[in-house]
Design a protein around this motif. Structure first.
Motif, PDB file in Angstrom:
ATOM      1  N   GLY A 279     112.380 -61.533  38.524  1.00 54.32           N
ATOM      2  CA  GLY A 279     111.846 -62.775  39.063  1.00 54.32           C
ATOM      3  C   GLY A 279     110.353 -62.704  39.312  1.00 54.32           C
ATOM      4  O   GLY A 279     109.795 -61.631  39.569  1.00 54.32           O
ATOM      5  N   THR A 280     109.718 -63.860  39.245  1.00 56.46           N
ATOM      6  CA  THR A 280     108.283 -63.975  39.476  1.00 56.46           C
ATOM      7  C   THR A 280     108.005 -65.176  40.364  1.00 56.46           C
ATOM      8  O   THR A 280     108.759 -66.150  40.371  1.00 56.46           O
ATOM      9  CB  THR A 280     107.528 -64.150  38.146  1.00 56.46           C
ATOM     10  N   LYS A 281     106.912 -65.109  41.122  1.00 55.38           N
ATOM     11  CA  LYS A 281     106.534 -66.224  41.978  1.00 55.38           C
ATOM     12  C   LYS A 281     106.070 -67.403  41.140  1.00 55.38           C
ATOM     13  O   LYS A 281     105.484 -67.235  40.064  1.00 55.38           O
ATOM     14  CB  LYS A 281     105.436 -65.799  42.951  1.00 55.38           C
ATOM     15  N   VAL A 282     106.337 -68.604  41.655  1.00 48.40           N
ATOM     16  CA  VAL A 282     105.930 -69.834  40.981  1.00 48.40           C
ATOM     17  C   VAL A 282     104.709 -70.390  41.695  1.00 48.40           C
ATOM     18  O   VAL A 282     104.642 -70.397  42.928  1.00 48.40           O
ATOM     19  CB  VAL A 282     107.074 -70.865  40.987  1.00 48.40           C
ATOM     20  N   SER A 283     103.742 -70.875  40.922  1.00 48.35           N
ATOM     21  CA  SER A 283     102.535 -71.453  41.511  1.00 48.35           C
ATOM     22  C   SER A 283     102.883 -72.612  42.432  1.00 48.35           C
ATOM     23  O   SER A 283     103.787 -73.400  42.150  1.00 48.35           O
ATOM     24  CB  SER A 283     101.592 -71.934  40.402  1.00 48.35           C
ATOM     25  N   THR A 284     102.162 -72.704  43.526  1.00 45.08           N
ATOM     26  CA  THR A 284     102.383 -73.804  44.479  1.00 45.08           C
ATOM     27  C   THR A 284     101.590 -75.051  44.113  1.00 45.08           C
ATOM     28  O   THR A 284     101.648 -76.055  44.826  1.00 45.08           O
ATOM     29  CB  THR A 284     101.979 -73.356  45.896  1.00 45.08           C
ATOM     30  N   ASP A 285     100.863 -75.021  43.003  1.00 45.40           N
ATOM     31  CA  ASP A 285     100.059 -76.174  42.593  1.00 45.40           C
ATOM     32  C   ASP A 285     100.942 -77.357  42.232  1.00 45.40           C
ATOM     33  O   ASP A 285     102.008 -77.196  41.613  1.00 45.40           O
ATOM     34  CB  ASP A 285      99.181 -75.822  41.390  1.00 45.40           C
ATOM     35  N   PHE A 286     100.501 -78.550  42.612  1.00 45.80           N
ATOM     36  CA  PHE A 286     101.166 -79.791  42.223  1.00 45.80           C
ATOM     37  C   PHE A 286     100.648 -80.177  40.844  1.00 45.80           C
ATOM     38  O   PHE A 286      99.444 -80.313  40.637  1.00 45.80           O
ATOM     39  CB  PHE A 286     100.862 -80.882  43.262  1.00 45.80           C
ATOM     40  N   THR A 287     101.558 -80.328  39.854  1.00 46.75           N
ATOM     41  CA  THR A 287     101.132 -80.500  38.457  1.00 46.75           C
ATOM     42  C   THR A 287     101.716 -81.770  37.846  1.00 46.75           C
ATOM     43  O   THR A 287     102.563 -81.699  36.947  1.00 46.75           O
ATOM     44  CB  THR A 287     101.560 -79.292  37.628  1.00 46.75           C
ATOM     45  N   PRO A 288     101.330 -82.956  38.311  1.00 50.49           N
ATOM     46  CA  PRO A 288     101.848 -84.197  37.720  1.00 50.49           C
ATOM     47  C   PRO A 288     101.462 -84.319  36.259  1.00 50.49           C
ATOM     48  O   PRO A 288     100.337 -84.001  35.870  1.00 50.49           O
ATOM     49  CB  PRO A 288     101.187 -85.285  38.576  1.00 50.49           C
ATOM     50  N   GLY A 289     102.424 -84.764  35.434  1.00 50.29           N
ATOM     51  CA  GLY A 289     102.180 -84.921  34.007  1.00 50.29           C
ATOM     52  C   GLY A 289     102.380 -83.670  33.192  1.00 50.29           C
ATOM     53  O   GLY A 289     102.254 -83.687  31.968  1.00 50.29           O
ATOM     54  N   VAL A 290     102.707 -82.550  33.862  1.00 52.46           N
ATOM     55  CA  VAL A 290     102.890 -81.274  33.177  1.00 52.46           C
ATOM     56  C   VAL A 290     104.258 -80.704  33.541  1.00 52.46           C
ATOM     57  O   VAL A 290     104.648 -80.725  34.711  1.00 52.46           O
ATOM     58  CB  VAL A 290     101.787 -80.263  33.569  1.00 52.46           C
ATOM     59  N   GLN A 291     104.981 -80.223  32.537  1.00 53.01           N
ATOM     60  CA  GLN A 291     106.268 -79.588  32.798  1.00 53.01           C
ATOM     61  C   GLN A 291     106.060 -78.381  33.708  1.00 53.01           C
ATOM     62  O   GLN A 291     105.184 -77.547  33.468  1.00 53.01           O
ATOM     63  CB  GLN A 291     106.922 -79.146  31.488  1.00 53.01           C
ATOM     64  N   GLY A 292     106.841 -78.283  34.759  1.00 55.40           N
ATOM     65  CA  GLY A 292     106.650 -77.234  35.740  1.00 55.40           C
ATOM     66  C   GLY A 292     106.984 -75.844  35.225  1.00 55.40           C
ATOM     67  O   GLY A 292     107.950 -75.652  34.484  1.00 55.40           O
ATOM     68  N   ALA A 293     106.174 -74.874  35.624  1.00 52.76           N
ATOM     69  CA  ALA A 293     106.438 -73.482  35.273  1.00 52.76           C
ATOM     70  C   ALA A 293     107.616 -72.959  36.089  1.00 52.76           C
ATOM     71  O   ALA A 293     107.859 -73.401  37.212  1.00 52.76           O
ATOM     72  CB  ALA A 293     105.201 -72.638  35.539  1.00 52.76           C
ATOM     73  N   LYS A 294     108.361 -72.015  35.512  1.00 51.00           N
ATOM     74  CA  LYS A 294     109.538 -71.469  36.169  1.00 51.00           C
ATOM     75  C   LYS A 294     109.405 -69.963  36.336  1.00 51.00           C
ATOM     76  O   LYS A 294     108.670 -69.301  35.600  1.00 51.00           O
ATOM     77  CB  LYS A 294     110.805 -71.788  35.355  1.00 51.00           C
ATOM     78  N   SER A 295     110.145 -69.439  37.307  1.00 52.10           N
ATOM     79  CA  SER A 295     110.225 -67.995  37.465  1.00 52.10           C
ATOM     80  C   SER A 295     110.900 -67.408  36.226  1.00 52.10           C
ATOM     81  O   SER A 295     111.621 -68.098  35.499  1.00 52.10           O
ATOM     82  CB  SER A 295     111.037 -67.651  38.712  1.00 52.10           C
ATOM     83  N   GLU A 296     110.715 -66.107  35.995  1.00 51.78           N
ATOM     84  CA  GLU A 296     111.428 -65.479  34.883  1.00 51.78           C
ATOM     85  C   GLU A 296     112.923 -65.370  35.193  1.00 51.78           C
ATOM     86  O   GLU A 296     113.722 -65.047  34.309  1.00 51.78           O
ATOM     87  CB  GLU A 296     110.857 -64.093  34.594  1.00 51.78           C
ATOM     88  N   LEU A 297     113.307 -65.661  36.437  1.00 57.11           N
ATOM     89  CA  LEU A 297     114.708 -65.704  36.841  1.00 57.11           C
ATOM     90  C   LEU A 297     114.957 -67.051  37.508  1.00 57.11           C
ATOM     91  O   LEU A 297     114.408 -67.337  38.576  1.00 57.11           O
ATOM     92  CB  LEU A 297     115.026 -64.559  37.808  1.00 57.11           C
ATOM     93  N   PHE A 298     115.768 -67.885  36.875  1.00 57.66           N
ATOM     94  CA  PHE A 298     116.002 -69.224  37.410  1.00 57.66           C
ATOM     95  C   PHE A 298     117.351 -69.758  36.932  1.00 57.66           C
ATOM     96  O   PHE A 298     117.937 -69.264  35.962  1.00 57.66           O
ATOM     97  CB  PHE A 298     114.895 -70.190  36.957  1.00 57.66           C
ATOM     98  N   ILE A 299     117.826 -70.807  37.622  1.00 47.39           N
ATOM     99  CA  ILE A 299     118.986 -71.577  37.196  1.00 47.39           C
ATOM    100  C   ILE A 299     118.667 -73.039  37.379  1.00 47.39           C
ATOM    101  O   ILE A 299     118.216 -73.448  38.453  1.00 47.39           O
ATOM    102  CB  ILE A 299     120.259 -71.202  37.994  1.00 47.39           C
ATOM    103  N   ASP A 300     118.877 -73.849  36.351  1.00 48.76           N
ATOM    104  CA  ASP A 300     118.659 -75.288  36.436  1.00 48.76           C
ATOM    105  C   ASP A 300     119.885 -75.974  37.027  1.00 48.76           C
ATOM    106  O   ASP A 300     121.024 -75.608  36.726  1.00 48.76           O
ATOM    107  CB  ASP A 300     118.362 -75.881  35.052  1.00 48.76           C
ATOM    108  N   THR A 301     119.654 -77.009  37.857  1.00 53.48           N
ATOM    109  CA  THR A 301     120.739 -77.799  38.418  1.00 53.48           C
ATOM    110  C   THR A 301     120.427 -79.271  38.231  1.00 53.48           C
ATOM    111  O   THR A 301     119.309 -79.653  37.862  1.00 53.48           O
ATOM    112  CB  THR A 301     120.947 -77.514  39.923  1.00 53.48           C
ATOM    113  N   LEU A 302     121.414 -80.125  38.483  1.00 52.40           N
ATOM    114  CA  LEU A 302     121.246 -81.573  38.331  1.00 52.40           C
ATOM    115  C   LEU A 302     122.275 -82.277  39.191  1.00 52.40           C
ATOM    116  O   LEU A 302     123.452 -81.961  39.154  1.00 52.40           O
ATOM    117  CB  LEU A 302     121.438 -81.992  36.874  1.00 52.40           C
ATOM    118  N   PHE A 303     121.798 -83.251  40.006  1.00 48.70           N
ATOM    119  CA  PHE A 303     122.753 -84.056  40.763  1.00 48.70           C
ATOM    120  C   PHE A 303     122.169 -85.424  41.017  1.00 48.70           C
ATOM    121  O   PHE A 303     120.968 -85.640  40.830  1.00 48.70           O
ATOM    122  CB  PHE A 303     123.147 -83.371  42.068  1.00 48.70           C
TER     123      PHE A 303
END
Length: 303
Positions: A279-303
């Protein structure tokens, strides 16, 4: 005037971009999130005078974490039978004939209130032409051991809140993280439950399949949930809590979903000594219009 035109064109491009992202996002949300809380028979097999019934939520085995309830009764009278040493082993056979298992509770625990034996299985693959799942059950009655097996079907998990991931850690070991709860999150602080498992290399002695995976003990799963959609700016939420292990071996934390939609659970897995396994830390920058960067360890969810 030229600057004004450029400004208008920029605004229009942003609107179109956000509209495209939003449309796709809404299409995904139209997918119903199923909730299953009733255990039903998913497989049954008869051996001599015994009927062995295996129950799962919705009567279906899904890829990922499955709570298992096993009942053994008299096939003629439907009465409960006093049995002991009940074991449960899922096995997948690959095209090359190689047999492997998955994270599971091999020695089931008896629950007297419901007259069933409790366990779990984290099915790592769906059933298909090249992957055949079978369940092997052993139990003892009056000092005699019985063995049964049953072919089963494992279906794709369509609820993304119950996704799983497998990976190789920085220590060279193979791990699996499987989400267990919530099935259907709320816009609120939700208890997040996961199972974390490590693959055990065969030791060359005896049957290693029942012990091919072990529950990871004493680790910490750091959590940083974010909305990665370009229109969402990869923003996070407050009041989240890292996952730590409970007495039952599962890992518990808190995820605060501030709105419905696509969320990414970014993780950093630490061992009991605080060393990063993955796992890696994710930048805290707000990035409107840009797909967000993810940790090298993640799981996507949807609800």
């Amino acid at each position: 005037m030229k600057m004004y035109k450029l400004f208008v064109m920029s605004v229009l491009l942003m609107v179109v971009s956000c509209t495209i992202d939003k449309t796709n996002y809404e299409d995904e949300l139209n997918t119903a999130v199923p909730e299953y809380y009733e255990f039903k028979e998913a497989a049954v097999v008869t051996k001599d005078e015994f009927k062995i019934s295996i129950e799962a939520l919705n009567g279906t085995f899904y890829q990922g974490y499955n709570e298992i309830r096993l009942k053994i009764i008299n096939a003629q009278t439907n009465e409960n039978i006093s049995v002991s040493n009940v074991t449960f082993l899922p096995v997948i056979t690959h095209p090359d004939g190689n047999r492997t298992s998955c994270p599971n509770r091999y020695n089931l625990e008896y629950k007297s209130a419901g007259h069933y034996y409790s366990g779990y299985s984290v099915f790592t693959d769906i059933s298909n032409a090249s992957a055949n799942w079978k369940i092997e059950v052993n139990f003892t009655v009056n000092q005699k051991t019985y063995s049964v097996n049953k072919d089963i079907s494992v279906r794709e998990q369509i609820n993304r809140n119950l996704n799983m991931t497998s990976f190789t850690g920085n220590d060279g070991e193979k791990y699996i993280i499987a989400l267990i709860s919530p099935q259907k999150p709320k816009v609120a602080e939700n208890q997040l439950v996961a199972g974390i498992y490590k693959y055990n290399l065969p030791n060359g002695t005896g049957d290693s399949l029942p012990f091919s995976y072990a529950e990871v003990v004493g680790y910490t799963l750091q959590l940083d949930p974010r909305m990665p959609e370009p229109s969402m700016g990869n923003h996070s939420s407050p009041n989240n809590k890292d996952l730590i292990q409970g007495n039952n071996g599962l890992y518990y934390g808190v995820v605060n979903y501030t709105m419905t939609g696509n969320w990414t659970l970014n993780f950093i897995l630490l061992n009991k000594n605080g060393k990063i396994i993955k796992g890696t830390k994710v930048s805290t920058d707000f990035t409107p219009g840009v797909q967000g960067a993810k940790s090298e360890l993640f799981i996507d969810t949807l609800f």
